[in-house]
Design a protein around this motif. Structure first.
Motif, PDB file in Angstrom:
ATOM      1  N   THR A  22      77.171  70.292  11.443  1.00 15.22           N
ATOM      2  CA  THR A  22      77.578  71.673  11.196  1.00 15.22           C
ATOM      3  C   THR A  22      76.878  72.551  12.234  1.00 15.22           C
ATOM      4  O   THR A  22      75.987  72.080  12.953  1.00 15.22           O
ATOM      5  CB  THR A  22      77.156  72.130   9.787  1.00 15.22           C
ATOM      6  N   ASP A  23      77.258  73.804  12.309  1.00 14.76           N
ATOM      7  CA  ASP A  23      76.574  74.722  13.213  1.00 14.76           C
ATOM      8  C   ASP A  23      75.103  74.859  12.822  1.00 14.76           C
ATOM      9  O   ASP A  23      74.225  74.993  13.688  1.00 14.76           O
ATOM     10  CB  ASP A  23      77.249  76.091  13.198  1.00 14.76           C
ATOM     11  N   ALA A  24      74.825  74.815  11.538  1.00 24.32           N
ATOM     12  CA  ALA A  24      73.447  74.919  11.069  1.00 24.32           C
ATOM     13  C   ALA A  24      72.624  73.712  11.529  1.00 24.32           C
ATOM     14  O   ALA A  24      71.431  73.845  11.825  1.00 24.32           O
ATOM     15  CB  ALA A  24      73.414  75.032   9.552  1.00 24.32           C
ATOM     16  N   ASP A  25      73.254  72.530  11.590  1.00 24.31           N
ATOM     17  CA  ASP A  25      72.551  71.340  12.065  1.00 24.31           C
ATOM     18  C   ASP A  25      72.182  71.481  13.535  1.00 24.31           C
ATOM     19  O   ASP A  25      71.077  71.093  13.948  1.00 24.31           O
ATOM     20  CB  ASP A  25      73.401  70.083  11.873  1.00 24.31           C
ATOM     21  N   LEU A  26      73.085  72.009  14.336  1.00 24.87           N
ATOM     22  CA  LEU A  26      72.790  72.218  15.758  1.00 24.87           C
ATOM     23  C   LEU A  26      71.668  73.234  15.925  1.00 24.87           C
ATOM     24  O   LEU A  26      70.777  73.052  16.771  1.00 24.87           O
ATOM     25  CB  LEU A  26      74.043  72.655  16.500  1.00 24.87           C
ATOM     26  N   ASP A  27      71.682  74.285  15.111  1.00 22.75           N
ATOM     27  CA  ASP A  27      70.597  75.269  15.144  1.00 22.75           C
ATOM     28  C   ASP A  27      69.274  74.627  14.720  1.00 22.75           C
ATOM     29  O   ASP A  27      68.222  74.919  15.289  1.00 22.75           O
ATOM     30  CB  ASP A  27      70.904  76.451  14.236  1.00 22.75           C
ATOM     31  N   LEU A  28      69.341  73.745  13.720  1.00 21.15           N
ATOM     32  CA  LEU A  28      68.154  73.057  13.233  1.00 21.15           C
ATOM     33  C   LEU A  28      67.542  72.196  14.340  1.00 21.15           C
ATOM     34  O   LEU A  28      66.331  72.215  14.554  1.00 21.15           O
ATOM     35  CB  LEU A  28      68.528  72.183  12.031  1.00 21.15           C
ATOM     36  N   ILE A  29      68.378  71.467  15.066  1.00 21.79           N
ATOM     37  CA  ILE A  29      67.886  70.626  16.163  1.00 21.79           C
ATOM     38  C   ILE A  29      67.237  71.496  17.236  1.00 21.79           C
ATOM     39  O   ILE A  29      66.133  71.201  17.705  1.00 21.79           O
ATOM     40  CB  ILE A  29      69.041  69.793  16.759  1.00 21.79           C
ATOM     41  N   ARG A  30      67.908  72.566  17.616  1.00 23.91           N
ATOM     42  CA  ARG A  30      67.373  73.451  18.644  1.00 23.91           C
ATOM     43  C   ARG A  30      66.044  74.067  18.207  1.00 23.91           C
ATOM     44  O   ARG A  30      65.070  74.102  18.977  1.00 23.91           O
ATOM     45  CB  ARG A  30      68.382  74.550  18.971  1.00 23.91           C
ATOM     46  N   ASP A  31      65.979  74.523  16.951  1.00 20.72           N
ATOM     47  CA  ASP A  31      64.751  75.146  16.456  1.00 20.72           C
ATOM     48  C   ASP A  31      63.597  74.150  16.385  1.00 20.72           C
ATOM     49  O   ASP A  31      62.454  74.482  16.708  1.00 20.72           O
ATOM     50  CB  ASP A  31      64.981  75.772  15.084  1.00 20.72           C
ATOM     51  N   GLN A  32      63.896  72.913  15.963  1.00 17.09           N
ATOM     52  CA  GLN A  32      62.858  71.870  15.908  1.00 17.09           C
ATOM     53  C   GLN A  32      62.333  71.569  17.309  1.00 17.09           C
ATOM     54  O   GLN A  32      61.131  71.438  17.500  1.00 17.09           O
ATOM     55  CB  GLN A  32      63.428  70.589  15.289  1.00 17.09           C
TER      56      GLN A  32
END
Length: 151
Positions: free
Chosen positions: A134-144
């Motif tokens: 999901t878009d949230a997963d991509l944001d999660l990867i980037r933030d991590q």
């Protein structure tokens, strides 16, 4: 998937500067965070695009003896950590199923035909995307990645 490739290109330079042990640690933490995200989405019974899973087919339970469970959510055991495995090393991260559980998940993921039990007729299953970004997963990867590289 273009967003994922852009994220990969952006992070490749930064990850190349890390020691292998640091990359392994980062990959494991990202994998575990992705697994939690996938588990929450499965609990909510949602596809990666936000739509609800296709409902189960109605069954004739009149002849069944004993207690009849109703309104049991799909994939209740599939979402547990013992079935939803994370593998991560310095080169790749994967979140998925293995063995017999992987076959069941694949049937639902792609909407294939399968038998519900041995000797039963083939049934066409509705497509329910058990795993996906999901878009949230991509944001999660980037933030991590950012939080790890900044600290």
């Amino acid at each position: 998937m273009a967003e994922l490739e852009a994220l990969e290109d952006w992070a490749a330079v930064l990850l190349g500067r890390l020691q292998p042990s640091a990359r392994n640690k980062l990959a494991r933490s990202i994998g575990q965070a992705l697994r939690r995200s996938q588990q929450q989405r499965i609990i909510a019974q949602r596809n990666p695009d936000g739509s609800k899973y296709a409902p189960r087919k109605q069954r004739n339970l009149r002849g069944k003896q004993g207690r009849i469970k109703r309104k049991v959510k799909m994939f209740q055991r599939l979402r547990t950590a013992s079935f939803l495995k994370v593998q991560g090393d310095g080169r790749a991260i994967s979140v998925g199923f293995t063995g017999r559980v992987a076959r069941i998940a694949r049937v639902h993921q792609y909407g294939l035909r399968d038998r519900a039990e041995p000797g039963a007729p083939d049934v066409k299953y509705e497509q329910r995307e058990v795993l996906g970004f999901t878009d949230a997963d991509l944001d999660l990867i980037r933030d991590q990645l950012l939080s790890y590289l900044i600290l």
